[in-house]
Scaffold this motif. Structure first.
Motif, PDB file in Angstrom:
ATOM      1  N   ASN A 103       7.764  73.378  30.244  1.00 16.30           N
ATOM      2  CA  ASN A 103       8.343  73.428  29.071  1.00 16.30           C
ATOM      3  C   ASN A 103       7.574  73.300  27.853  1.00 16.30           C
ATOM      4  O   ASN A 103       7.617  74.028  26.992  1.00 16.30           O
ATOM      5  CB  ASN A 103       9.700  72.470  29.071  1.00 16.30           C
ATOM      6  CG  ASN A 103      10.587  72.693  27.728  1.00 16.30           C
ATOM      7  OD1 ASN A 103      10.853  73.679  27.344  1.00 16.30           O
ATOM      8  ND2 ASN A 103      10.774  71.607  27.105  1.00 16.30           N
ATOM      9  N   GLU A 104       6.821  72.357  27.885  1.00 15.22           N
ATOM     10  CA  GLU A 104       5.717  71.946  26.604  1.00 15.22           C
ATOM     11  C   GLU A 104       4.597  72.906  26.704  1.00 15.22           C
ATOM     12  O   GLU A 104       4.355  73.411  25.721  1.00 15.22           O
ATOM     13  CB  GLU A 104       5.041  70.717  27.051  1.00 15.22           C
ATOM     14  CG  GLU A 104       4.018  70.136  25.763  1.00 15.22           C
ATOM     15  CD  GLU A 104       3.549  68.823  25.940  1.00 15.22           C
ATOM     16  OE1 GLU A 104       3.182  68.225  25.006  1.00 15.22           O
ATOM     17  OE2 GLU A 104       3.664  68.327  27.100  1.00 15.22           O
ATOM     18  N   PHE A 105       4.248  73.484  27.635  1.00 12.55           N
ATOM     19  CA  PHE A 105       3.346  74.463  27.803  1.00 12.55           C
ATOM     20  C   PHE A 105       3.723  75.764  27.092  1.00 12.55           C
ATOM     21  O   PHE A 105       3.291  76.443  26.490  1.00 12.55           O
ATOM     22  CB  PHE A 105       2.774  74.534  29.403  1.00 12.55           C
ATOM     23  CG  PHE A 105       1.602  75.590  29.541  1.00 12.55           C
ATOM     24  CD1 PHE A 105       0.528  75.770  28.495  1.00 12.55           C
ATOM     25  CD2 PHE A 105       1.979  76.462  30.356  1.00 12.55           C
ATOM     26  CE1 PHE A 105      -0.280  77.070  28.711  1.00 12.55           C
ATOM     27  CE2 PHE A 105       0.864  77.680  30.726  1.00 12.55           C
ATOM     28  CZ  PHE A 105      -0.159  77.720  29.751  1.00 12.55           C
ATOM     29  N   LEU A 106       4.874  76.341  27.802  1.00 14.67           N
ATOM     30  CA  LEU A 106       5.450  77.404  27.558  1.00 14.67           C
ATOM     31  C   LEU A 106       5.988  77.683  26.511  1.00 14.67           C
ATOM     32  O   LEU A 106       6.747  78.779  25.852  1.00 14.67           O
ATOM     33  CB  LEU A 106       6.197  77.913  28.824  1.00 14.67           C
ATOM     34  CG  LEU A 106       5.390  78.163  30.209  1.00 14.67           C
ATOM     35  CD1 LEU A 106       6.357  78.755  31.005  1.00 14.67           C
ATOM     36  CD2 LEU A 106       4.477  79.181  29.656  1.00 14.67           C
ATOM     37  N   SER A 107       6.415  76.479  25.664  1.00 10.21           N
ATOM     38  CA  SER A 107       6.959  76.520  24.270  1.00 10.21           C
ATOM     39  C   SER A 107       6.120  76.282  23.251  1.00 10.21           C
ATOM     40  O   SER A 107       6.420  76.519  22.006  1.00 10.21           O
ATOM     41  CB  SER A 107       7.915  75.157  24.143  1.00 10.21           C
ATOM     42  OG  SER A 107       9.051  74.931  25.144  1.00 10.21           O
ATOM     43  N   ASP A 161       3.726  83.714  21.739  1.00  5.11           N
ATOM     44  CA  ASP A 161       4.074  83.768  20.422  1.00  5.11           C
ATOM     45  C   ASP A 161       5.339  84.875  20.102  1.00  5.11           C
ATOM     46  O   ASP A 161       5.579  85.001  19.130  1.00  5.11           O
ATOM     47  CB  ASP A 161       2.817  84.301  19.675  1.00  5.11           C
ATOM     48  CG  ASP A 161       2.539  85.793  20.172  1.00  5.11           C
ATOM     49  OD1 ASP A 161       3.244  86.259  21.042  1.00  5.11           O
ATOM     50  OD2 ASP A 161       1.741  86.682  19.450  1.00  5.11           O
ATOM     51  N   TYR A 162       6.181  85.054  21.167  1.00  2.00           N
ATOM     52  CA  TYR A 162       7.567  85.533  20.859  1.00  2.00           C
ATOM     53  C   TYR A 162       8.204  84.463  20.118  1.00  2.00           C
ATOM     54  O   TYR A 162       8.256  83.407  20.070  1.00  2.00           O
ATOM     55  CB  TYR A 162       8.108  85.852  21.976  1.00  2.00           C
ATOM     56  CG  TYR A 162       7.489  86.877  23.118  1.00  2.00           C
ATOM     57  CD1 TYR A 162       6.609  87.651  22.695  1.00  2.00           C
ATOM     58  CD2 TYR A 162       7.622  86.476  24.593  1.00  2.00           C
ATOM     59  CE1 TYR A 162       5.808  88.667  23.440  1.00  2.00           C
ATOM     60  CE2 TYR A 162       7.120  87.303  25.433  1.00  2.00           C
ATOM     61  CZ  TYR A 162       6.017  88.219  24.991  1.00  2.00           C
ATOM     62  OH  TYR A 162       5.385  89.229  25.777  1.00  2.00           O
ATOM     63  N   PRO A 163       9.188  85.224  19.015  1.00  5.81           N
ATOM     64  CA  PRO A 163      10.264  84.459  18.410  1.00  5.81           C
ATOM     65  C   PRO A 163      11.092  83.421  19.175  1.00  5.81           C
ATOM     66  O   PRO A 163      11.597  83.720  20.305  1.00  5.81           O
ATOM     67  CB  PRO A 163      10.986  85.455  17.620  1.00  5.81           C
ATOM     68  CG  PRO A 163      10.353  86.740  17.811  1.00  5.81           C
ATOM     69  CD  PRO A 163       9.470  86.594  18.897  1.00  5.81           C
ATOM     70  N   ALA A 164      11.036  82.353  18.658  1.00  3.35           N
ATOM     71  CA  ALA A 164      11.896  81.258  19.556  1.00  3.35           C
ATOM     72  C   ALA A 164      13.281  81.721  19.700  1.00  3.35           C
ATOM     73  O   ALA A 164      13.623  81.469  21.173  1.00  3.35           O
ATOM     74  CB  ALA A 164      11.872  79.769  18.991  1.00  3.35           C
ATOM     75  N   GLN A 174      13.198  81.236  23.868  1.00  3.28           N
ATOM     76  CA  GLN A 174      13.696  79.799  24.303  1.00  3.28           C
ATOM     77  C   GLN A 174      15.120  80.152  25.258  1.00  3.28           C
ATOM     78  O   GLN A 174      14.970  79.343  26.183  1.00  3.28           O
ATOM     79  CB  GLN A 174      13.961  78.805  23.018  1.00  3.28           C
ATOM     80  CG  GLN A 174      12.664  78.595  22.660  1.00  3.28           C
ATOM     81  CD  GLN A 174      11.968  77.595  23.688  1.00  3.28           C
ATOM     82  OE1 GLN A 174      12.549  76.632  24.249  1.00  3.28           O
ATOM     83  NE2 GLN A 174      10.611  77.499  23.647  1.00  3.28           N
ATOM     84  N   PRO A 175      15.937  81.003  24.792  1.00  2.27           N
ATOM     85  CA  PRO A 175      16.996  81.172  25.767  1.00  2.27           C
ATOM     86  C   PRO A 175      16.298  81.575  27.338  1.00  2.27           C
ATOM     87  O   PRO A 175      16.843  81.207  28.395  1.00  2.27           O
ATOM     88  CB  PRO A 175      18.024  82.215  25.080  1.00  2.27           C
ATOM     89  CG  PRO A 175      17.513  82.069  23.892  1.00  2.27           C
ATOM     90  CD  PRO A 175      16.115  81.818  23.832  1.00  2.27           C
ATOM     91  N   LEU A 176      15.710  82.462  27.293  1.00  2.00           N
ATOM     92  CA  LEU A 176      14.935  83.097  28.492  1.00  2.00           C
ATOM     93  C   LEU A 176      14.189  82.040  29.222  1.00  2.00           C
ATOM     94  O   LEU A 176      14.268  81.910  30.397  1.00  2.00           O
ATOM     95  CB  LEU A 176      13.970  84.259  28.086  1.00  2.00           C
ATOM     96  CG  LEU A 176      13.236  84.969  29.286  1.00  2.00           C
ATOM     97  CD1 LEU A 176      14.288  85.518  30.282  1.00  2.00           C
ATOM     98  CD2 LEU A 176      12.268  85.790  28.692  1.00  2.00           C
ATOM     99  N   THR A 227      14.325  77.271  35.235  1.00  2.00           N
ATOM    100  CA  THR A 227      15.342  76.949  36.320  1.00  2.00           C
ATOM    101  C   THR A 227      14.611  77.272  37.821  1.00  2.00           C
ATOM    102  O   THR A 227      14.885  76.438  38.799  1.00  2.00           O
ATOM    103  CB  THR A 227      16.789  77.652  36.295  1.00  2.00           C
ATOM    104  OG1 THR A 227      16.379  79.021  36.356  1.00  2.00           O
ATOM    105  CG2 THR A 227      17.407  77.310  35.157  1.00  2.00           C
ATOM    106  N   LYS A 228      13.757  78.233  37.998  1.00  2.00           N
ATOM    107  CA  LYS A 228      13.006  78.613  38.875  1.00  2.00           C
ATOM    108  C   LYS A 228      11.483  78.360  39.049  1.00  2.00           C
ATOM    109  O   LYS A 228      11.281  78.059  40.146  1.00  2.00           O
ATOM    110  CB  LYS A 228      13.050  80.267  39.304  1.00  2.00           C
ATOM    111  CG  LYS A 228      14.649  80.698  38.992  1.00  2.00           C
ATOM    112  CD  LYS A 228      14.631  82.246  39.166  1.00  2.00           C
ATOM    113  CE  LYS A 228      15.932  82.661  39.115  1.00  2.00           C
ATOM    114  NZ  LYS A 228      15.952  84.292  39.133  1.00  2.00           N
TER     115      LYS A 228
END
Length: 355
Positions: free
Chosen positions: A49-53, A59-62, A66-68, A75-76
């Motif tokens: 979560n920390e890494f991919l956020s 750099d996609y819009p949050a 973030q929902p994805l 979850t996977k």
């Protein structure tokens, strides 16, 4: 590691009730990507979560990303990533190989820099994601009397998703300090002669132990979206230059070495050729004996021990390849420590001089 033996003193001419402070030390803070605390679900999820956020990484819009990330990916992916980490985990020490190697590098860098500068330098390490955090190590260095800090991201090649985000986190940590230490960041060292020499020695040592000389050496660099290159990120060009300088130092011709990129993620086009596909193509072309090295990694980690030595090896063998050799990262090799300490010495000029 940190040594807080500097005595706290009152500043000259300060009143008797002035708090005692430590000053006069130079901190060298080594930084690497990071590692989960464990390979089980929740530690993996926190780390991912920390890494991919991190907007430097994705750099996609949050609002779109973030929902994805939160509802599907996290979850996977902790299960699959956890299984990959488990396959390479240092079970004796209860930590990832990256953590073990970074600790070893830090210990040897402490020895090397003490020989150069005596007790004037304190050396420690932090991780961009996970523990120990950059913030905690900056705080410890300040408390130990470091009024100057050299921040050293252990990435030979500059990329926004590696060096830049590590520097970002360092600057955020400085924002929380009441009395900020003077600070410098170490630039990319992808073409530094001592780094190229350390790489070349590792290749020569490995080739000296092979029964049959590999048909080709694959320099597999971590990938990034092609879009980043078009936006001005110098990473691709620096990687290609490292391969050229390594080839020249080894005295090889161009057919004996190639550059590829691994760790593709998401739907975009990434830097090519992709390592996993290219090794299969090499096997089909008749190059049945290959060696792979990962020059962009200063320490072996999940991308080298699991991805290269398992997934990419499997791709090569399934395509008819016969001999696949992975040449380890430079890790705590003596030539690597010498290279890193030389880079540090150059970047400390004006702050400290060797003894």
């Amino acid at each position: 590691m940190l040594d807080a033996t500097t005595q706290a003193q009152r500043p000259a001419n300060a009143p008797a009730d002035h708090p005692r402070i430590r000053m006069g030390k130079v901190g060298v803070l080594l930084a690497n990507l990071g590692t989960p605390d464990d390979y089980s679900y929740w530690p993996m999820r926190r780390y991912l979560n920390e890494f991919l956020s991190d907007q430097r990484v994705i750099d996609y819009p949050a609002w779109k990303w973030q929902p994805l990330l939160q509802l599907i990916i996290l979850t996977k992916r902790p299960f699959s990533s956890g299984a990959a980490y488990k396959s390479i985990w240092n079970h004796d020490k209860g930590e990832s190989p990256l953590m073990t190697i970074t600790k070893d590098q830090t210990a040897k860098m402490t020895e090397a820099l003490k020989e150069k500068f005596g007790d004037q330098v304190l050396v420690d390490f932090c991780m961009r994601y996970g523990n120990p955090s950059t913030k905690s190590k900056v705080r410890q260095m300040v408390e130990a009397g470091c009024d100057r800090i050299l921040f050293f991201p252990l990435y030979p090649h500059y990329a926004g998703a590696t060096s830049a985000t590590a520097n970002d986190q360092f600057f955020r940590a400085l924002m929380e300090e009441t009395w900020q230490p003077a600070s410098r960041t170490v630039p990319a060292y992808f073409d530094h002669p001592t780094y190229i020499e350390a790489l070349a020695q590792s290749v020569e040592r490995a080739y000296g132990g092979f029964r049959t000389r590999p048909d080709i050496l694959v320099c597999s660099y971590h990938g990034m979206p092609e879009r980043y290159l078009q936006q001005g990120d110098p990473y691709h060009c620096q990687c290609i230059k490292t391969t050229r300088l390594l080839r020249e130092r080894l005295g090889w011709n161009e057919s004996e070495i190639t550059s590829t990129f691994q760790s593709r993620f998401g739907p975009e086009e990434w830097l090519k050729p992709y390592t996993v596909d290219h090794v299969a193509e090499l096997a089909k072309e008749g190059k049945k004996n290959v060696a792979v090295i990962a020059p962009a990694f200063s320490a072996d980690c999940i991308e080298t021990l699991e991805e290269i030595n398992e997934e990419i090896r499997e791709s090569f063998e399934e395509a008819g390849g016969e001999e696949f050799a992975y040449i380890p990262c430079l890790n705590d090799d003596a030539a690597h420590i010498q290279a890193l300490s030389t880079v540090v010495e150059e970047n400390l000029k004006g702050w400290l001089s060797p003894l």
